[in-house]
Scaffold this motif. Sequence first.
Motif, PDB file in Angstrom:
ATOM      1  N   MET A 189      -9.663  82.950 -31.279  1.00 43.58           N
ATOM      2  CA  MET A 189     -10.029  83.259 -32.657  1.00 43.58           C
ATOM      3  C   MET A 189      -9.127  82.491 -33.609  1.00 43.58           C
ATOM      4  O   MET A 189      -7.948  82.236 -33.307  1.00 43.58           O
ATOM      5  CB  MET A 189      -9.906  84.766 -32.928  1.00 43.58           C
ATOM      6  N   PRO A 190      -9.640  82.099 -34.783  1.00 42.95           N
ATOM      7  CA  PRO A 190      -8.813  81.351 -35.739  1.00 42.95           C
ATOM      8  C   PRO A 190      -7.692  82.220 -36.289  1.00 42.95           C
ATOM      9  O   PRO A 190      -7.811  83.439 -36.397  1.00 42.95           O
ATOM     10  CB  PRO A 190      -9.817  80.959 -36.827  1.00 42.95           C
ATOM     11  N   ILE A 191      -6.600  81.552 -36.645  1.00 41.26           N
ATOM     12  CA  ILE A 191      -5.432  82.236 -37.175  1.00 41.26           C
ATOM     13  C   ILE A 191      -5.585  82.406 -38.687  1.00 41.26           C
ATOM     14  O   ILE A 191      -5.936  81.458 -39.393  1.00 41.26           O
ATOM     15  CB  ILE A 191      -4.141  81.446 -36.868  1.00 41.26           C
ATOM     16  N   ASN A 192      -5.333  83.588 -39.173  1.00 42.24           N
ATOM     17  CA  ASN A 192      -5.361  83.860 -40.609  1.00 42.24           C
ATOM     18  C   ASN A 192      -3.994  83.487 -41.184  1.00 42.24           C
ATOM     19  O   ASN A 192      -3.028  84.237 -41.064  1.00 42.24           O
ATOM     20  CB  ASN A 192      -5.673  85.341 -40.865  1.00 42.24           C
ATOM     21  N   GLN A 193      -3.923  82.321 -41.794  1.00 41.52           N
ATOM     22  CA  GLN A 193      -2.645  81.814 -42.282  1.00 41.52           C
ATOM     23  C   GLN A 193      -2.096  82.646 -43.439  1.00 41.52           C
ATOM     24  O   GLN A 193      -0.881  82.730 -43.623  1.00 41.52           O
ATOM     25  CB  GLN A 193      -2.794  80.353 -42.710  1.00 41.52           C
ATOM     26  N   THR A 194      -2.973  83.261 -44.215  1.00 42.11           N
ATOM     27  CA  THR A 194      -2.500  84.092 -45.328  1.00 42.11           C
ATOM     28  C   THR A 194      -1.715  85.285 -44.806  1.00 42.11           C
ATOM     29  O   THR A 194      -0.612  85.578 -45.272  1.00 42.11           O
ATOM     30  CB  THR A 194      -3.685  84.580 -46.174  1.00 42.11           C
ATOM     31  N   TYR A 195      -2.276  85.976 -43.825  1.00 40.59           N
ATOM     32  CA  TYR A 195      -1.559  87.095 -43.216  1.00 40.59           C
ATOM     33  C   TYR A 195      -0.260  86.621 -42.569  1.00 40.59           C
ATOM     34  O   TYR A 195       0.757  87.318 -42.623  1.00 40.59           O
ATOM     35  CB  TYR A 195      -2.451  87.783 -42.176  1.00 40.59           C
ATOM     36  N   ALA A 196      -0.313  85.469 -41.935  1.00 33.54           N
ATOM     37  CA  ALA A 196       0.879  84.942 -41.272  1.00 33.54           C
ATOM     38  C   ALA A 196       1.998  84.666 -42.280  1.00 33.54           C
ATOM     39  O   ALA A 196       3.170  84.966 -42.032  1.00 33.54           O
ATOM     40  CB  ALA A 196       0.541  83.670 -40.503  1.00 33.54           C
ATOM     41  N   GLN A 197       1.635  84.114 -43.433  1.00 29.70           N
ATOM     42  CA  GLN A 197       2.639  83.835 -44.465  1.00 29.70           C
ATOM     43  C   GLN A 197       3.211  85.126 -45.037  1.00 29.70           C
ATOM     44  O   GLN A 197       4.425  85.243 -45.257  1.00 29.70           O
ATOM     45  CB  GLN A 197       2.014  82.989 -45.571  1.00 29.70           C
ATOM     46  N   TYR A 198       2.353  86.106 -45.261  1.00 34.27           N
ATOM     47  CA  TYR A 198       2.849  87.393 -45.762  1.00 34.27           C
ATOM     48  C   TYR A 198       3.728  88.085 -44.718  1.00 34.27           C
ATOM     49  O   TYR A 198       4.678  88.796 -45.065  1.00 34.27           O
ATOM     50  CB  TYR A 198       1.681  88.294 -46.153  1.00 34.27           C
ATOM     51  N   SER A 199       3.410  87.880 -43.445  1.00 35.06           N
ATOM     52  CA  SER A 199       4.249  88.433 -42.385  1.00 35.06           C
ATOM     53  C   SER A 199       5.651  87.826 -42.429  1.00 35.06           C
ATOM     54  O   SER A 199       6.660  88.546 -42.329  1.00 35.06           O
ATOM     55  CB  SER A 199       3.606  88.172 -41.019  1.00 35.06           C
ATOM     56  N   ASP A 200       5.708  86.511 -42.588  1.00 33.19           N
ATOM     57  CA  ASP A 200       7.014  85.846 -42.679  1.00 33.19           C
ATOM     58  C   ASP A 200       7.789  86.320 -43.899  1.00 33.19           C
ATOM     59  O   ASP A 200       9.006  86.554 -43.830  1.00 33.19           O
ATOM     60  CB  ASP A 200       6.827  84.331 -42.737  1.00 33.19           C
ATOM     61  N   LEU A 201       7.094  86.464 -45.012  1.00 30.85           N
ATOM     62  CA  LEU A 201       7.753  86.934 -46.235  1.00 30.85           C
ATOM     63  C   LEU A 201       8.265  88.367 -46.056  1.00 30.85           C
ATOM     64  O   LEU A 201       9.369  88.705 -46.518  1.00 30.85           O
ATOM     65  CB  LEU A 201       6.772  86.864 -47.399  1.00 30.85           C
ATOM     66  N   SER A 202       7.500  89.189 -45.367  1.00 32.29           N
ATOM     67  CA  SER A 202       7.900  90.580 -45.159  1.00 32.29           C
ATOM     68  C   SER A 202       9.143  90.681 -44.285  1.00 32.29           C
ATOM     69  O   SER A 202      10.040  91.488 -44.552  1.00 32.29           O
ATOM     70  CB  SER A 202       6.755  91.372 -44.515  1.00 32.29           C
TER      71      SER A 202
ATOM     72  N   ASN B 153       5.596  86.505 -28.128  1.00 38.66           N
ATOM     73  CA  ASN B 153       6.626  85.489 -27.892  1.00 38.66           C
ATOM     74  C   ASN B 153       7.987  86.103 -28.231  1.00 38.66           C
ATOM     75  O   ASN B 153       8.078  87.247 -28.660  1.00 38.66           O
ATOM     76  CB  ASN B 153       6.359  84.227 -28.739  1.00 38.66           C
ATOM     77  N   MET B 154       9.049  85.340 -28.044  1.00 41.80           N
ATOM     78  CA  MET B 154      10.395  85.880 -28.219  1.00 41.80           C
ATOM     79  C   MET B 154      10.674  86.317 -29.653  1.00 41.80           C
ATOM     80  O   MET B 154      11.335  87.338 -29.892  1.00 41.80           O
ATOM     81  CB  MET B 154      11.441  84.847 -27.788  1.00 41.80           C
ATOM     82  N   TYR B 155      10.194  85.534 -30.610  1.00 41.64           N
ATOM     83  CA  TYR B 155      10.401  85.902 -32.019  1.00 41.64           C
ATOM     84  C   TYR B 155       9.800  87.270 -32.307  1.00 41.64           C
ATOM     85  O   TYR B 155      10.456  88.159 -32.862  1.00 41.64           O
ATOM     86  CB  TYR B 155       9.792  84.837 -32.929  1.00 41.64           C
ATOM     87  N   GLU B 156       8.562  87.444 -31.907  1.00 41.74           N
ATOM     88  CA  GLU B 156       7.881  88.712 -32.182  1.00 41.74           C
ATOM     89  C   GLU B 156       8.476  89.853 -31.362  1.00 41.74           C
ATOM     90  O   GLU B 156       8.623  90.977 -31.853  1.00 41.74           O
ATOM     91  CB  GLU B 156       6.388  88.558 -31.877  1.00 41.74           C
ATOM     92  N   TYR B 157       8.833  89.558 -30.115  1.00 41.24           N
ATOM     93  CA  TYR B 157       9.354  90.610 -29.248  1.00 41.24           C
ATOM     94  C   TYR B 157      10.693  91.140 -29.757  1.00 41.24           C
ATOM     95  O   TYR B 157      10.901  92.363 -29.847  1.00 41.24           O
ATOM     96  CB  TYR B 157       9.508  90.078 -27.830  1.00 41.24           C
ATOM     97  N   ILE B 158      11.604  90.238 -30.117  1.00 45.45           N
ATOM     98  CA  ILE B 158      12.910  90.675 -30.618  1.00 45.45           C
ATOM     99  C   ILE B 158      12.738  91.401 -31.947  1.00 45.45           C
ATOM    100  O   ILE B 158      13.431  92.389 -32.225  1.00 45.45           O
ATOM    101  CB  ILE B 158      13.863  89.473 -30.754  1.00 45.45           C
ATOM    102  N   SER B 159      11.840  90.927 -32.785  1.00 43.97           N
ATOM    103  CA  SER B 159      11.584  91.612 -34.045  1.00 43.97           C
ATOM    104  C   SER B 159      11.098  93.038 -33.789  1.00 43.97           C
ATOM    105  O   SER B 159      11.535  93.990 -34.453  1.00 43.97           O
ATOM    106  CB  SER B 159      10.550  90.844 -34.865  1.00 43.97           C
TER     107      SER B 159
ATOM    108  N   ALA C 157       2.408  81.533 -35.901  1.00 39.95           N
ATOM    109  CA  ALA C 157       1.367  82.459 -35.454  1.00 39.95           C
ATOM    110  C   ALA C 157       0.329  81.702 -34.636  1.00 39.95           C
ATOM    111  O   ALA C 157      -0.221  80.692 -35.085  1.00 39.95           O
ATOM    112  CB  ALA C 157       0.714  83.128 -36.659  1.00 39.95           C
ATOM    113  N   ALA C 158       0.084  82.175 -33.413  1.00 40.54           N
ATOM    114  CA  ALA C 158      -0.846  81.506 -32.507  1.00 40.54           C
ATOM    115  C   ALA C 158      -1.304  82.500 -31.454  1.00 40.54           C
ATOM    116  O   ALA C 158      -0.670  83.545 -31.250  1.00 40.54           O
ATOM    117  CB  ALA C 158      -0.166  80.296 -31.850  1.00 40.54           C
TER     118      ALA C 158
END
Length: 320
Positions: A1-14, A109-115, A160-161
Amino acid sequence: MPINQTYAQYSDLSVVSAMAVYFLALLLHAAESAFGRQALKREAKLAAVAAGGGGTAVAERPAPPPPRERPLPERLGRMGVALTVLGALLHLASLVLRGLATSRVPWGNMYEYISAVCLAAVVAWLVMVRRHPVRQLGAFVLTPIGIMLFIAAKLLYAEAAPVVPALRSYWIVIHVSAAVIASGAFLVAGVISLLYVVKASNEANPKRFAGLAARLPESAALDKTAYRVSVFGFPLLTFGIIAGAVWAESAWGRYWGWDPKETVAFISWVIYAAYLHSRATAGWRGTRAAWVNVAGFAATVFNLFFVNLVTTGLHSYAGV
C-alpha cells in the motif's frame, strides 16, 4: 500500500515534540530534587539548632506556608508529571500516525521498536508514580528513556515504509507487543533497582553517595516498586518468548534455534526468574536481589541494541 507522507511527517513532528516535552519534565524533576534537598538541609540545620539551643530554634524557625499552598519541590514535581503525561500523549500520537502512514503496526524497524519501548517505559513510570511515593525519581527514569529515544530518532531513524515480507504476519502484533511492554517495564524496574542499591549502600555507610541518596525515597519504597514492576513484566516476557517460538515454527519450521536474539532473550528470562525467586527468598532480599534485577536490565538493553545492531541472525530486521 502507498505510504501517506502527511501522516509520516506529523509522526516525526510528534516524536520530536515528545522529546522536547520529556526534556522539560526532566528539568522540572531535577529542580524538584535540588530544592527538596535544600529543604532537607534547612530542616536538619533547624533540628541541630533546636538540639543545641533550646528556645533559640523556635525564634529562628521560618513561618509555616499559608494553608493549601504546596511546597515548591512538590509543585515542581507535579508539573514534571503533568509534562510527562503530555509527552506520553505526543509520543503515542507519533506511533499512531506512523501506523496510519504505513497501514501496519508501528514497530517494524529499530526506530519504531525503541520508540514503542520508550513509550511503554513512560506509561509504566506514570502508573508507578500514581501508586507509589517515587515521584522524586522522575529525573533518573526519564534520563535513560530520553537517551534511548534520541538515539532512535537521530541515529536509527528509518523512513516510513512497509515491513519486510518476513514480518507480514499477525504474530508481529502478538509477539512484538508483549516484548515491547515487557522491555519498557524492565527498563523502569532496572533503574529503580540501581537506585535502591545506591540508597541501601548509603544507609549502610552514610558517607557513600550522600548527595545522591538524600534525593531518593526510602529504600523500602524503591524495593517494592522495582519488584512490582518486574512482577508485571515477567509474565509478558514469558508470553512473548512462547509466542515468538510459535511464530518461528510457522515461519522457519522450528520452535527454537538458538538464534542470538532467542539466546539473549532466554538469558534475560532466566535472570528475571532468578530475581523473582531471590526476592521471595529471605537470604537474598535487598541489595543482592536488586543486583540480579540490574543484571536483567543490562541483558535487556544488550538485547535491544547489541544483538539487533551488531550480530547477524534470523531476527536481523533493524532497518538500519
